[in-house]
Scaffold this active site. Structure first.
Site, PDB file in Angstrom:
ATOM      1  N   ARG A 167      -6.736  -1.501   9.383  1.00 58.29           N
ATOM      2  CA  ARG A 167      -6.864  -0.924  10.720  1.00 58.29           C
ATOM      3  C   ARG A 167      -7.349  -1.951  11.731  1.00 58.29           C
ATOM      4  NH1 ARG A 167      -9.052   5.071   8.766  1.00 58.29           N
ATOM      5  NH2 ARG A 167      -6.957   5.892   8.399  1.00 58.29           N
ATOM      6  N   TYR A 226       1.102   4.016  12.545  1.00 56.75           N
ATOM      7  CA  TYR A 226       0.753   3.783  11.138  1.00 56.75           C
ATOM      8  C   TYR A 226      -0.714   3.386  10.963  1.00 56.75           C
ATOM      9  CZ  TYR A 226       2.238  -1.186  11.980  1.00 56.75           C
ATOM     10  OH  TYR A 226       2.421  -2.464  12.444  1.00 56.75           O
ATOM     11  N   GLU A 227      -1.133   3.348   9.694  1.00 62.07           N
ATOM     12  CA  GLU A 227      -2.532   3.130   9.301  1.00 62.07           C
ATOM     13  C   GLU A 227      -3.472   4.169   9.923  1.00 62.07           C
ATOM     14  OE1 GLU A 227      -3.195   1.368   6.950  1.00 62.07           O
ATOM     15  OE2 GLU A 227      -1.410   0.119   6.816  1.00 62.07           O
ATOM     16  N   GLY A 228      -2.992   5.392  10.001  1.00 58.70           N
ATOM     17  CA  GLY A 228      -3.755   6.461  10.631  1.00 58.70           C
ATOM     18  C   GLY A 228      -3.428   6.516  12.100  1.00 58.70           C
ATOM     19  N   MET A 262       0.869  -1.175   0.000  1.00 58.58           N
ATOM     20  CA  MET A 262       0.000   0.000   0.000  1.00 58.58           C
ATOM     21  C   MET A 262       0.905   1.224   0.000  1.00 58.58           C
ATOM     22  SD  MET A 262      -3.214   0.842   2.536  1.00 58.58           S
ATOM     23  CE  MET A 262      -2.293   0.504   4.029  1.00 58.58           C
TER      24      MET A 262
END
Length: 584
Positions: free
Chosen positions: A291, A436-438, A163
């Site tokens: 997430r 990470y991932e927001g 990603m």
């Protein structure tokens, strides 16, 4: 000194009693051939793989790390052969559709698998963690020919995806990205730009890598509205290298066996996924799956920290404890787990691990119902609840993973600070999951601003209904009445907080942003309360002689005696956050 054993007994308890998943499977055509014995057989095999293949590579992979040379990356010794064993076992295809070569099993089973992977070897699992999300993204938004060409390779494990979002100037704000895509005469695109922090951007586990890349078309609007998603393979169908190269590795605090790469796209050929300028919608299919998986990383870290702290505390003799279990003779020194301070740490580790497992698996079970339930309203409500739970699980679980790893290190004392005992690696590895991932701050904003206030409390109302229903059911049993009453009080407090936030936001538009983090923590602890209230209630189905029954009641009692006191801090922070924070 460091070990991992899959907690199969507790996984079965969650499947069979907490979720009553087999009954749901029987009502669903997609899973009506699946029963609990078959599900547990799958998890037993996964447990053997993670315990015997992945866990032994965890410390050595951390010490060796990845190596970069002339654009090529070598993973730590044993990682490639472990991946081949993973593919041979059919694990990449667990929850993928049977029509594409997958096993078509529930995401609930995949969630249990992911927990085991991350608990045994977080760095190795970074290479496989994005697979299901990429599968969903391409299946939902890819052109038919792209699906036919690449989905079988993803499902089989022949190819691993990445990603590619982050750029040097565009971290959480993807609207700032500059990577551009120029249309070609053959319907493909040529990508130019740089990406960094790309997990698995280059490695030696598979010959090809599929990069899912966010980029801008020449006429794209500014900001996040002008982003498109492209599939860019490392190698083209003729075997030639595509115009993408790895120009370096990040040297990190943790997960050192995971290749975190900076990538250069220099005219790389790619193909559009979904509609032009609608890349974020396509990418979010993958990010939402990721997430949930990141939240399961926090669960995995907590579980492995708990297992090893428990074992060490039973073996390490230090001083005489004030009290001992009945029948235990006094001696010059007692095991650490007799000492009150250590007992509290160990009980909290167990309560956090088993409590989060039920909630994390519930979210995965809801995703299965959202896709496969017969009743349309059941599908809709399951989808709403799963979306509401996702930011809580991502942020609260990962914060717990780091916090509980730190508590576990304290059990080891000075030995916890040295590499031989590996708890220091768990602490280091767990920290990245909060970023990470927001980042967890973004998750908190997403929860309160979008998932609660943004839909006028519809999904939140469904959650409150679940909490109140559990409180009602628990009130029917003498052993659970105290837990049920505490859960009802937490539910009322949470509802009152939301009403107050709605009112105060009308006059102070920054207010919800200031208290979003505390609100998420409040929701996380309330979900643990739901977990333990239900666990105490349904544990009555176990034989009285089963140690698990006594353990569930003990943990529930500990949770409601000790942990909700933290709610006072978050409630006070929410109520007292009146003044705008000063600019520095």
């Amino acid at each position: 000194m460091w070990s991992y054993q899959a907690p199969l007994r507790d996984m079965q308890f969650v499947f069979e009693h907490w979720l009553q998943a087999p009954a749901t499977w029987r009502r669903c055509q997609a899973f009506d051939a699946l029963d609990l014995p078959l599900a547990m057989q799958v998890l037993e095999e996964a447990g053997r793989f993670t315990q015997n293949v992945l866990a032994p590579l965890n410390s050595s992979g951390d010490r060796q790390g990845c190596r970069w040379r002339a654009g090529h990356v070598s993973t730590p010794d044993g990682f490639a052969s472990a991946y081949q064993a993973y593919v041979d076992g059919g694990w990449p295809a667990l929850a993928c559709g049977e029509a594409l070569g997958g096993q078509g099993l529930p995401q609930l089973l995949d969630a249990a698998l992911q927990e085991m992977l991350y608990a045994s070897n977080h760095a190795w699992a970074m290479y496989t963690g994005i697979v299901y999300g990429a599968y969903l993204c391409l299946k939902s938004h890819g052109a038919p020919w792209l699906q036919e060409r690449y989905l079988p390779e993803i499902v089989s494990g022949l190819t691993l995806p990445t990603m590619c979002l982050t750029e040097p100037q565009a971290g959480s704000d993807v609207g700032l990205l500059r990577c551009r895509a120029e249309p070609g005469v053959d319907g493909s695109y040529r990508l130019h730009g740089n990406k960094l922090f790309i997990s698995g951007g280059e490695h030696d586990l598979t010959e090809n890598i599929l990069h899912l890349v966010l980029a801008r078309l020449p006429d794209a609007p500014s900001g996040s509205r002008g982003i498109s998603l492209f599939l860019v393979p490392k190698r083209l169908d003729d075997g030639q290298a595509n115009g993408v190269r790895c120009d370096g590795l990040e040297h990190k605090m943790g997960i050192k066996g995971s290749a975190t790469c900076s990538l250069v796209f220099d005219g790389a050929q790619g193909w559009l996924i979904g509609e032009a300028n609608q890349g974020l919608a396509a990418m979010f299919v993958m990010m939402n799956s990721a997430r949930l998986h990141v939240g399961l990383q926090g669960l995995g870290h907590t579980e492995v920290a708990w297992q090893n702290a428990r074992k060490y505390a039973a073996e390490r003799l230090q001083m005489r404890a004030p009290l001992r279990p009945e029948g235990v003779q006094a001696q010059a020194a007692d095991p650490l787990h007799y000492h009150p301070a250590m007992r509290r740490v160990l009980l909290e580790l167990r309560a956090a691990s088993e409590g989060m497992r039920a909630i994390g698996y519930w979210a995965a079970h809801l995703l299965d119902q959202a896709e496969h339930a017969v009743d349309p309203q059941t599908r809709q409500h399951a989808s709403q609840l799963a979306q509401l739970l996702t930011p809580i699980i991502k942020a609260f679980f990962t914060e717990q993973g780091f916090r509980q790893a730190s508590s576990s290190l304290q059990v080891f004392g000075g030995y916890g600070y040295v590499t031989e005992f590996a708890i220091e690696q768990t602490l280091r590895d767990s920290r990245i999951a909060m970023i990470y991932e927001g980042s967890n701050e973004i998750q908190a904003n997403d929860l309160l601003l979008r998932k609660v206030l943004g839909d006028h409390g519809q999904a939140f109302g469904l959650l409150l209904a679940q909490l109140r229903e559990e409180a009602r059911l628990g009130g029917d049993w003498v052993e659970c009445q105290g837990f049920a009453a505490a859960l009802e009080n937490l539910c009322n407090s949470l509802a009152a907080v939301v009403e107050d936030v709605v009112e105060r936001t009308r006059e102070d538009r920054e207010y919800p942003y200031r208290i979003a983090g505390d609100f998420l923590q409040l929701c996380g602890v309330t979900l643990l309360a739901l977990s333990w209230a239900r666990a105490a209630r349904v544990s009555r189905a176990l034989p009285e002689t089963d140690p698990l029954r006594a353990g569930k009641l003990q943990s529930a009692g500990f949770f409601f005696d000790y942990l909700p006191s933290r709610l006072a801090q978050h409630l006070a922070a929410i109520v007292d956050a009146r003044a705008t924070l000063a600019f520095i």
